[in-house]
Every structure is written in structure tokens, then in C-alpha cells.
Design a protein around this motif. Structure first.
Motif, PDB file in Angstrom:
ATOM      1  N   GLY A 221       1.208  -1.373  -0.024  1.00 26.82           N
ATOM      2  CA  GLY A 221       0.538   0.184  -0.286  1.00 26.82           C
ATOM      3  C   GLY A 221       0.879   0.862   0.322  1.00 26.82           C
ATOM      4  N   GLN A 222       0.396   2.626  -0.351  1.00 31.52           N
ATOM      5  CA  GLN A 222       0.706   3.360  -0.206  1.00 31.52           C
ATOM      6  C   GLN A 222      -0.191   4.791   0.086  1.00 31.52           C
ATOM      7  OE1 GLN A 222       2.013   3.736  -4.605  1.00 31.52           O
ATOM      8  NE2 GLN A 222       1.397   6.050  -4.526  1.00 31.52           N
ATOM      9  N   GLY A 223      -0.072   5.216   0.835  1.00 34.58           N
ATOM     10  CA  GLY A 223      -0.435   6.814   1.324  1.00 34.58           C
ATOM     11  C   GLY A 223      -0.096   6.872   2.654  1.00 34.58           C
ATOM     12  N   TYR A 224      -0.654   8.217   2.874  1.00 35.58           N
ATOM     13  CA  TYR A 224      -0.621   8.881   4.162  1.00 35.58           C
ATOM     14  C   TYR A 224       0.125   8.751   5.170  1.00 35.58           C
ATOM     15  CZ  TYR A 224       0.321  13.511   1.057  1.00 35.58           C
ATOM     16  OH  TYR A 224      -0.390  15.009   0.392  1.00 35.58           O
ATOM     17  N   LEU A 225      -0.629   7.668   5.565  1.00 32.59           N
ATOM     18  CA  LEU A 225      -0.621   6.615   7.253  1.00 32.59           C
ATOM     19  C   LEU A 225       0.468   6.059   6.929  1.00 32.59           C
ATOM     20  CD1 LEU A 225      -2.274   6.249   9.220  1.00 32.59           C
ATOM     21  CD2 LEU A 225      -2.998   3.966   7.909  1.00 32.59           C
ATOM     22  N   LEU A 226       1.085   5.742   6.386  1.00 25.94           N
ATOM     23  CA  LEU A 226       2.028   4.731   5.740  1.00 25.94           C
ATOM     24  C   LEU A 226       3.446   5.122   5.511  1.00 25.94           C
ATOM     25  CD1 LEU A 226       0.626   1.746   3.479  1.00 25.94           C
ATOM     26  CD2 LEU A 226       0.598   2.011   5.740  1.00 25.94           C
ATOM     27  N   GLY A 227       3.590   6.551   4.789  1.00 25.35           N
ATOM     28  CA  GLY A 227       4.628   7.655   4.987  1.00 25.35           C
ATOM     29  C   GLY A 227       4.170   8.632   3.646  1.00 25.35           C
ATOM     30  N   ARG A 228       5.057   9.500   4.864  1.00 31.18           N
ATOM     31  CA  ARG A 228       4.947  10.925   3.586  1.00 31.18           C
ATOM     32  C   ARG A 228       5.797  11.238   2.635  1.00 31.18           C
ATOM     33  NH1 ARG A 228       0.542  14.280   5.615  1.00 31.18           N
ATOM     34  NH2 ARG A 228       0.398  13.574   7.971  1.00 31.18           N
ATOM     35  N   PRO A 229       5.766  11.731   1.857  1.00 25.17           N
ATOM     36  CA  PRO A 229       6.949  12.202   0.556  1.00 25.17           C
ATOM     37  C   PRO A 229       8.030  12.394   1.610  1.00 25.17           C
ATOM     38  CG  PRO A 229       4.653  12.805  -0.536  1.00 25.17           C
ATOM     39  CD  PRO A 229       4.012  12.058   1.659  1.00 25.17           C
ATOM     40  N   SER A 230       9.185  11.925   0.241  1.00 24.49           N
ATOM     41  CA  SER A 230      10.288  12.609   1.123  1.00 24.49           C
ATOM     42  C   SER A 230      11.373  12.983   0.333  1.00 24.49           C
ATOM     43  CB  SER A 230      10.203  12.088   2.381  1.00 24.49           C
ATOM     44  OG  SER A 230      12.043  12.039   2.586  1.00 24.49           O
ATOM     45  N   ALA A 231      12.164  13.420   0.160  1.00 21.71           N
ATOM     46  CA  ALA A 231      13.372  12.900  -0.778  1.00 21.71           C
ATOM     47  C   ALA A 231      14.591  12.400  -0.937  1.00 21.71           C
ATOM     48  CB  ALA A 231      13.826  14.641  -0.212  1.00 21.71           C
ATOM     49  N   SER A 232      14.710  11.399   1.001  1.00 20.72           N
ATOM     50  CA  SER A 232      14.672  10.055   1.439  1.00 20.72           C
ATOM     51  C   SER A 232      15.000   9.121   0.308  1.00 20.72           C
ATOM     52  CB  SER A 232      15.026   9.788   2.739  1.00 20.72           C
ATOM     53  OG  SER A 232      14.903   8.887   3.632  1.00 20.72           O
ATOM     54  N   LEU A 233      15.448   8.949   0.023  1.00 16.78           N
ATOM     55  CA  LEU A 233      16.220   7.277  -0.980  1.00 16.78           C
ATOM     56  C   LEU A 233      15.630   6.402   0.316  1.00 16.78           C
ATOM     57  CD1 LEU A 233      18.435   7.893  -3.735  1.00 16.78           C
ATOM     58  CD2 LEU A 233      16.117   7.880  -3.913  1.00 16.78           C
ATOM     59  N   GLU A 234      15.652   6.197   1.478  1.00 20.00           N
ATOM     60  CA  GLU A 234      15.466   5.358   2.186  1.00 20.00           C
ATOM     61  C   GLU A 234      14.853   5.502   2.872  1.00 20.00           C
ATOM     62  OE1 GLU A 234      17.676   2.372   3.019  1.00 20.00           O
ATOM     63  OE2 GLU A 234      18.654   3.233   1.375  1.00 20.00           O
ATOM     64  N   PRO A 235      13.372   4.110   3.125  1.00 19.33           N
ATOM     65  CA  PRO A 235      12.171   4.665   3.676  1.00 19.33           C
ATOM     66  C   PRO A 235      12.168   3.972   5.252  1.00 19.33           C
ATOM     67  CG  PRO A 235      12.115   2.395   2.634  1.00 19.33           C
ATOM     68  CD  PRO A 235      13.394   3.339   2.029  1.00 19.33           C
ATOM     69  N   ASP A 236      11.456   5.286   6.326  1.00 17.18           N
ATOM     70  CA  ASP A 236      11.494   4.986   7.946  1.00 17.18           C
ATOM     71  C   ASP A 236      11.161   3.201   7.180  1.00 17.18           C
ATOM     72  OD1 ASP A 236      12.779   7.053   7.992  1.00 17.18           O
ATOM     73  OD2 ASP A 236      10.065   8.375   7.655  1.00 17.18           O
ATOM     74  N   PRO A 237      10.524   2.591   8.483  1.00 20.57           N
ATOM     75  CA  PRO A 237      10.581   1.811   9.349  1.00 20.57           C
ATOM     76  C   PRO A 237       8.926   1.751   9.452  1.00 20.57           C
ATOM     77  CG  PRO A 237      11.542   1.684  10.173  1.00 20.57           C
ATOM     78  CD  PRO A 237      12.262   2.037   9.687  1.00 20.57           C
ATOM     79  N   VAL A 238       7.746   0.661   9.029  1.00 22.61           N
ATOM     80  CA  VAL A 238       6.680   0.999   9.705  1.00 22.61           C
ATOM     81  C   VAL A 238       6.130   0.015  10.093  1.00 22.61           C
ATOM     82  CG1 VAL A 238       3.967   0.999   8.579  1.00 22.61           C
ATOM     83  CG2 VAL A 238       5.750   2.262   7.582  1.00 22.61           C
ATOM     84  N   ASP A 239       6.037   0.572  11.401  1.00 26.62           N
ATOM     85  CA  ASP A 239       4.344  -0.774  12.230  1.00 26.62           C
ATOM     86  C   ASP A 239       3.682  -0.931  12.220  1.00 26.62           C
ATOM     87  OD1 ASP A 239       3.442  -2.231  14.345  1.00 26.62           O
ATOM     88  OD2 ASP A 239       4.681  -1.367  15.846  1.00 26.62           O
ATOM     89  N   ILE A 240       2.763  -1.749  11.196  1.00 26.85           N
ATOM     90  CA  ILE A 240       1.636  -1.699  10.720  1.00 26.85           C
ATOM     91  C   ILE A 240       0.654  -1.523  11.749  1.00 26.85           C
ATOM     92  CG2 ILE A 240       0.185  -3.124   9.332  1.00 26.85           C
ATOM     93  CD1 ILE A 240       1.949  -1.428   7.250  1.00 26.85           C
ATOM     94  N   ASP A 241       0.784  -3.249  12.544  1.00 29.33           N
ATOM     95  CA  ASP A 241       0.248  -3.174  13.866  1.00 29.33           C
ATOM     96  C   ASP A 241      -0.419  -1.446  14.776  1.00 29.33           C
ATOM     97  OD1 ASP A 241      -1.385  -5.867  12.888  1.00 29.33           O
ATOM     98  OD2 ASP A 241       1.129  -6.848  14.455  1.00 29.33           O
ATOM     99  N   GLU A 242       0.319  -1.431  14.933  1.00 31.67           N
ATOM    100  CA  GLU A 242       0.221   0.706  15.696  1.00 31.67           C
ATOM    101  C   GLU A 242       0.113   1.127  14.820  1.00 31.67           C
ATOM    102  OE1 GLU A 242       0.716   4.022  17.232  1.00 31.67           O
ATOM    103  OE2 GLU A 242       2.535   3.116  15.713  1.00 31.67           O
ATOM    104  N   LEU A 243      -0.138   1.786  13.996  1.00 30.10           N
ATOM    105  CA  LEU A 243      -0.993   2.005  13.435  1.00 30.10           C
ATOM    106  C   LEU A 243      -2.497   2.022  13.348  1.00 30.10           C
ATOM    107  CD1 LEU A 243       0.967   2.075   9.536  1.00 30.10           C
ATOM    108  CD2 LEU A 243       1.390   4.131  11.267  1.00 30.10           C
ATOM    109  N   ILE A 244      -2.380   0.793  12.626  1.00 28.46           N
ATOM    110  CA  ILE A 244      -3.923   0.133  12.789  1.00 28.46           C
ATOM    111  C   ILE A 244      -4.417   0.398  14.372  1.00 28.46           C
ATOM    112  CG2 ILE A 244      -6.109  -1.765  12.912  1.00 28.46           C
ATOM    113  CD1 ILE A 244      -4.417  -3.433  11.069  1.00 28.46           C
ATOM    114  N   SER A 245      -3.918   0.594  15.583  1.00 30.29           N
ATOM    115  CA  SER A 245      -4.491   0.630  17.084  1.00 30.29           C
ATOM    116  C   SER A 245      -4.735   2.424  17.255  1.00 30.29           C
ATOM    117  CB  SER A 245      -4.001   0.529  18.105  1.00 30.29           C
ATOM    118  OG  SER A 245      -2.373   1.693  17.690  1.00 30.29           O
ATOM    119  N   ARG A 246      -4.375   2.966  15.981  1.00 31.33           N
ATOM    120  CA  ARG A 246      -4.798   4.425  16.110  1.00 31.33           C
ATOM    121  C   ARG A 246      -6.369   4.799  16.129  1.00 31.33           C
ATOM    122  NH1 ARG A 246       1.005   7.266  13.029  1.00 31.33           N
ATOM    123  NH2 ARG A 246       1.769   6.628  14.349  1.00 31.33           N
ATOM    124  N   ASP A 247      -6.396   6.578  16.081  1.00 34.00           N
ATOM    125  CA  ASP A 247      -7.987   6.568  16.207  1.00 34.00           C
ATOM    126  C   ASP A 247      -7.369   7.817  14.921  1.00 34.00           C
ATOM    127  OD1 ASP A 247      -9.226   5.761  18.094  1.00 34.00           O
ATOM    128  OD2 ASP A 247      -9.089   7.968  19.452  1.00 34.00           O
TER     129      ASP A 247
END
Length: 127
Positions: free
Chosen positions: A84-110
Motif C-alpha cells: 500500500g501507499q498513502g499518508y498513513l504509511l509514509g509521507r513524501p520525502s526526498a530520502s531514498l531510504e524509507p522509514d520502517p512502518v509498524d502496521i499493527d501500531e498504525l491500526i491501533s491509532r484513532d
């Protein structure tokens, strides 16, 4: 030939479905209107399931675009879409290295701003 073919914005108009019936794609990117609508409408969920079924028959990778809320991420994961892609998973960035994403933690958010569903722990001064 070492080349992969992707269909972008599938579901945004009738041309995407016509192309899917004529060309074998390696990657199918589901338009954000279906992803965001899938949370609210059964008809969007039905289309998502049909597109996912078609892509699975071709062994194509499915990418859900426009994931902006934990509920959208939950629905996408529930359907078995693993990319997937979208703001929840990661904002646009000039960095070539993506930040790690904790999917379970994202789902627990309001919401996608990061407020947790878990109640805040407060301390009260001893009397």
C-alpha cells in the motif's frame, strides 16, 4: 526481457477495467477512490474483491493507493492486499531510504495523526 508492467489508478474510470481485460499486468495499483470508499460502501468492497481476485489469478502484486486512516489500512489488510501507499504509511520525502512502518501500531491509532486508541494513563497527586 526483465521488464514489469503496472496498471495505475485501476478503478478510477472505465478504461482501467478495459485494460485489465486486455493486458496481463504484473502490478495492479488500486485507485484511492476505491480504497477510501471500501471503508464506507459494500459496492466498493465488492469491486476491490473482484480486482484482487483477478490480480491473484495473474500472480500480480496489488498495491492499494491512498491509505490515510487506520480503518482503511485494516480493510485493505483484511482483503489480503499486502502492499500500500498513502499518508498513513509514509509521507513524501526526498530520502531514498524509507522509514520502517509498524502496521499493527498504525491500526491501533484513532487517526492518521497518531493519537492512540489506548486510554491515556494519568497520575493524580496523593492526598
Amino acid at each position: 526481457m526483465g521488464m514489469r508492467l503496472a496498471a495505475d489508478d485501476v478503478g478510477a474510470g472505465n478504461s482501467g477495467l478495459r485494460l485489465l481485460s486486455q493486458i496481463h499486468f504484473d502490478i495492479v495499483k488500486i485507485d484511492l477512490s476505491l480504497v477510501q470508499g471500501g471503508v464506507m460502501r459494500d459496492s466498493s468492497l465488492a469491486v476491490l474483491r473482484a480486482l484482487l481476485d483477478l490480480a491473484e489469478r495473474w500472480h500480480a502484486t496489488v498495491v492499494a493507493e491512498g491509505i490515510e486512516t487506520p480503518r482503511q489500512l485494516e480493510v485493505v489488510r483484511g482483503l489480503g492486499i499486502s502492499a500500500g501507499q498513502g499518508y498513513l504509511l509514509g509521507r513524501p520525502s526526498a530520502s531514498l531510504e524509507p522509514d520502517p512502518v509498524d502496521i499493527d501500531e498504525l491500526i491501533s491509532r484513532d487517526d492518521w495523526l497518531g493519537r492512540s486508541r489506548k486510554p491515556a494513563v494519568t497520575s493524580t497527586p496523593a492526598a
